[in-house]
Design a protein around this motif. Sequence first.
Motif, PDB file in Angstrom:
ATOM      1  N   THR A  64     -33.009  -3.867  44.003  1.00  0.00           N
ATOM      2  CA  THR A  64     -32.169  -2.901  44.225  1.00  0.00           C
ATOM      3  C   THR A  64     -32.852  -1.453  44.949  1.00  0.00           C
ATOM      4  OG1 THR A  64     -29.926  -1.905  45.193  1.00  0.00           O
ATOM      5  CG2 THR A  64     -31.120  -1.745  42.742  1.00  0.00           C
ATOM      6  N   GLU A  65     -32.956  -1.124  46.034  1.00  0.00           N
ATOM      7  CA  GLU A  65     -33.953  -0.163  46.491  1.00  0.00           C
ATOM      8  C   GLU A  65     -32.647   0.709  47.111  1.00  0.00           C
ATOM      9  OE1 GLU A  65     -36.211  -1.170  50.231  1.00  0.00           O
ATOM     10  OE2 GLU A  65     -36.849  -3.151  49.042  1.00  0.00           O
ATOM     11  N   ASP A  66     -31.839   1.019  46.257  1.00  0.00           N
ATOM     12  CA  ASP A  66     -30.378   2.105  46.404  1.00  0.00           C
ATOM     13  C   ASP A  66     -29.656   1.946  45.062  1.00  0.00           C
ATOM     14  OD1 ASP A  66     -27.964   3.790  46.901  1.00  0.00           O
ATOM     15  OD2 ASP A  66     -27.683   2.910  48.136  1.00  0.00           O
ATOM     16  N   PHE A  67     -30.059   2.774  44.294  1.00  0.00           N
ATOM     17  CA  PHE A  67     -29.073   2.172  42.319  1.00  0.00           C
ATOM     18  C   PHE A  67     -27.531   3.067  42.648  1.00  0.00           C
ATOM     19  CE2 PHE A  67     -33.114   4.110  40.496  1.00  0.00           C
ATOM     20  CZ  PHE A  67     -33.530   2.773  40.075  1.00  0.00           C
ATOM     21  N   HIS A  68     -27.239   3.529  44.417  1.00  0.00           N
ATOM     22  CA  HIS A  68     -25.936   4.357  44.049  1.00  0.00           C
ATOM     23  C   HIS A  68     -24.928   3.099  45.439  1.00  0.00           C
ATOM     24  CE1 HIS A  68     -27.209   7.371  42.576  1.00  0.00           C
ATOM     25  NE2 HIS A  68     -28.651   7.539  43.160  1.00  0.00           N
ATOM     26  N   SER A  69     -25.455   1.788  45.490  1.00  0.00           N
ATOM     27  CA  SER A  69     -24.663   0.811  46.027  1.00  0.00           C
ATOM     28  C   SER A  69     -23.617  -0.118  45.946  1.00  0.00           C
ATOM     29  CB  SER A  69     -25.364   0.160  47.132  1.00  0.00           C
ATOM     30  OG  SER A  69     -26.234  -0.557  45.812  1.00  0.00           O
ATOM     31  N   LYS A  70     -22.584  -0.103  46.689  1.00  0.00           N
ATOM     32  CA  LYS A  70     -22.022  -0.865  45.908  1.00  0.00           C
ATOM     33  C   LYS A  70     -22.419  -1.501  45.158  1.00  0.00           C
ATOM     34  CE  LYS A  70     -17.329  -3.162  46.313  1.00  0.00           C
ATOM     35  NZ  LYS A  70     -16.647  -3.502  47.193  1.00  0.00           N
ATOM     36  N   GLU A  71     -23.060  -3.103  45.193  1.00  0.00           N
ATOM     37  CA  GLU A  71     -23.605  -4.002  44.618  1.00  0.00           C
ATOM     38  C   GLU A  71     -24.385  -3.132  43.071  1.00  0.00           C
ATOM     39  OE1 GLU A  71     -27.332  -5.923  45.819  1.00  0.00           O
ATOM     40  OE2 GLU A  71     -26.402  -7.634  45.437  1.00  0.00           O
ATOM     41  N   ALA A  72     -24.979  -1.981  43.293  1.00  0.00           N
ATOM     42  CA  ALA A  72     -25.670  -1.874  42.592  1.00  0.00           C
ATOM     43  C   ALA A  72     -25.068  -0.930  41.177  1.00  0.00           C
ATOM     44  CB  ALA A  72     -27.030  -0.455  43.011  1.00  0.00           C
ATOM     45  N   ARG A  73     -24.043  -0.447  41.359  1.00  0.00           N
ATOM     46  CA  ARG A  73     -22.930   0.069  39.925  1.00  0.00           C
ATOM     47  C   ARG A  73     -22.662  -1.006  39.688  1.00  0.00           C
ATOM     48  NH1 ARG A  73     -19.126   3.445  43.898  1.00  0.00           N
ATOM     49  NH2 ARG A  73     -20.775   2.723  46.170  1.00  0.00           N
ATOM     50  N   GLU A  74     -22.821  -2.350  39.906  1.00  0.00           N
ATOM     51  CA  GLU A  74     -21.844  -3.408  38.883  1.00  0.00           C
ATOM     52  C   GLU A  74     -22.928  -3.802  38.106  1.00  0.00           C
ATOM     53  OE1 GLU A  74     -20.690  -7.062  41.605  1.00  0.00           O
ATOM     54  OE2 GLU A  74     -19.122  -5.145  42.969  1.00  0.00           O
ATOM     55  N   PHE A  75     -24.193  -3.019  38.354  1.00  0.00           N
ATOM     56  CA  PHE A  75     -25.211  -3.953  37.157  1.00  0.00           C
ATOM     57  C   PHE A  75     -25.046  -2.998  35.926  1.00  0.00           C
ATOM     58  CE2 PHE A  75     -25.881  -6.443  40.906  1.00  0.00           C
ATOM     59  CZ  PHE A  75     -26.415  -7.996  39.655  1.00  0.00           C
ATOM     60  N   GLY A  76     -24.927  -1.776  36.312  1.00  0.00           N
ATOM     61  CA  GLY A  76     -25.045  -0.626  34.349  1.00  0.00           C
ATOM     62  C   GLY A  76     -26.221   0.215  34.871  1.00  0.00           C
ATOM     63  N   PHE A  77     -26.555   0.865  35.782  1.00  0.00           N
ATOM     64  CA  PHE A  77     -27.957   1.866  35.755  1.00  0.00           C
ATOM     65  C   PHE A  77     -27.378   3.369  35.215  1.00  0.00           C
ATOM     66  CE2 PHE A  77     -28.820  -1.469  40.064  1.00  0.00           C
ATOM     67  CZ  PHE A  77     -30.206  -1.317  38.827  1.00  0.00           C
ATOM     68  N   THR A  78     -28.516   3.213  34.275  1.00  0.00           N
ATOM     69  CA  THR A  78     -28.705   4.301  33.287  1.00  0.00           C
ATOM     70  C   THR A  78     -29.464   5.290  33.533  1.00  0.00           C
ATOM     71  OG1 THR A  78     -26.781   2.909  32.214  1.00  0.00           O
ATOM     72  CG2 THR A  78     -27.677   4.892  31.319  1.00  0.00           C
ATOM     73  N   ASN A  79     -29.319   6.210  33.476  1.00  0.00           N
ATOM     74  CA  ASN A  79     -30.719   7.630  32.955  1.00  0.00           C
ATOM     75  C   ASN A  79     -31.600   6.658  32.341  1.00  0.00           C
ATOM     76  OD1 ASN A  79     -30.077   8.765  35.400  1.00  0.00           O
ATOM     77  ND2 ASN A  79     -28.562  10.168  34.163  1.00  0.00           N
ATOM     78  N   ILE A  80     -32.903   7.099  31.887  1.00  0.00           N
ATOM     79  CA  ILE A  80     -33.447   6.551  30.668  1.00  0.00           C
ATOM     80  C   ILE A  80     -33.241   7.453  29.545  1.00  0.00           C
ATOM     81  CG2 ILE A  80     -35.631   6.206  30.050  1.00  0.00           C
ATOM     82  CD1 ILE A  80     -36.743   6.191  33.537  1.00  0.00           C
ATOM     83  N   LYS A  81     -32.834   8.475  29.922  1.00  0.00           N
ATOM     84  CA  LYS A  81     -32.607   9.081  29.079  1.00  0.00           C
ATOM     85  C   LYS A  81     -31.876   9.063  27.734  1.00  0.00           C
ATOM     86  CE  LYS A  81     -36.432  12.069  29.957  1.00  0.00           C
ATOM     87  NZ  LYS A  81     -38.050  12.409  29.936  1.00  0.00           N
ATOM     88  N   ASN A  82     -30.661   8.184  28.550  1.00  0.00           N
ATOM     89  CA  ASN A  82     -29.579   7.975  27.867  1.00  0.00           C
ATOM     90  C   ASN A  82     -29.587   6.486  27.015  1.00  0.00           C
ATOM     91  OD1 ASN A  82     -28.191  10.547  29.200  1.00  0.00           O
ATOM     92  ND2 ASN A  82     -27.590   9.300  30.718  1.00  0.00           N
ATOM     93  N   VAL A  83     -30.872   6.137  27.270  1.00  0.00           N
ATOM     94  CA  VAL A  83     -30.409   4.771  27.116  1.00  0.00           C
ATOM     95  C   VAL A  83     -31.714   4.336  25.492  1.00  0.00           C
ATOM     96  CG1 VAL A  83     -31.183   2.285  26.906  1.00  0.00           C
ATOM     97  CG2 VAL A  83     -29.825   3.922  28.465  1.00  0.00           C
ATOM     98  N   THR A  84     -31.330   3.978  24.530  1.00  0.00           N
ATOM     99  CA  THR A  84     -31.729   2.809  23.369  1.00  0.00           C
ATOM    100  C   THR A  84     -31.667   1.570  23.111  1.00  0.00           C
ATOM    101  OG1 THR A  84     -31.451   5.659  21.740  1.00  0.00           O
ATOM    102  CG2 THR A  84     -32.187   3.445  21.035  1.00  0.00           C
ATOM    103  N   ILE A  85     -32.978   0.877  22.827  1.00  0.00           N
ATOM    104  CA  ILE A  85     -32.814  -0.185  22.953  1.00  0.00           C
ATOM    105  C   ILE A  85     -33.514  -0.888  21.694  1.00  0.00           C
ATOM    106  CG2 ILE A  85     -34.248  -2.231  24.225  1.00  0.00           C
ATOM    107  CD1 ILE A  85     -33.887  -0.216  26.254  1.00  0.00           C
TER     108      ILE A  85
END
Length: 159
Positions: free
Chosen positions: A85-106
């Motif tokens: 996506t070219e917009d993390f804030h679009s309705k479609e993108a919100r369904e895919f669980g975008f998270t700030n990098i600092k908040n994720v541990t793999i």
Amino acid sequence: MKKKRWIFALVIVIAAVGFYSFIKFNPPIEINTLGMSQSQKSVVVGIGNTGFSKMKILNVSVNNNEKPVEAKVQVSNDFKGLVITEDFHSKEAREFGFTNIKNVTIPTKTSFSEREKDVDNKNYEIYGISALHNKAIHTVYIKYRYLGISFEEKVSIGS
């Protein structure tokens, strides 16, 4: 008695150097998916952890170590997959669980090969690094920490 202490100390040092070398030469990150938008200003890099401990994404840069306009981690646990996506804030993108990098541990066992072993597990999580930039993206640099050791993975996008 002093000779035993020196031998013990030497064994500890050799073991530590060996462990560090093993980890450095066998990084835990697995790149399993690459995708980009038609404009090449948006990319997604699917990643997994092949190691035996969690890893933390520290930073993402693009091209010549430039800071992207925006970078996020996608976490998909219901087999939706990853989205470009070219917009993390679009309705479609919100369904895919975008998270700030600092908040994720793999976590461990998130590599593609682990997923293939356990295809019946519906709760399997897929991780992807998504980056947006104002120019075409050709390279993504992923800096991460594993067992207290910092790594950088260079991923070439496209031809």
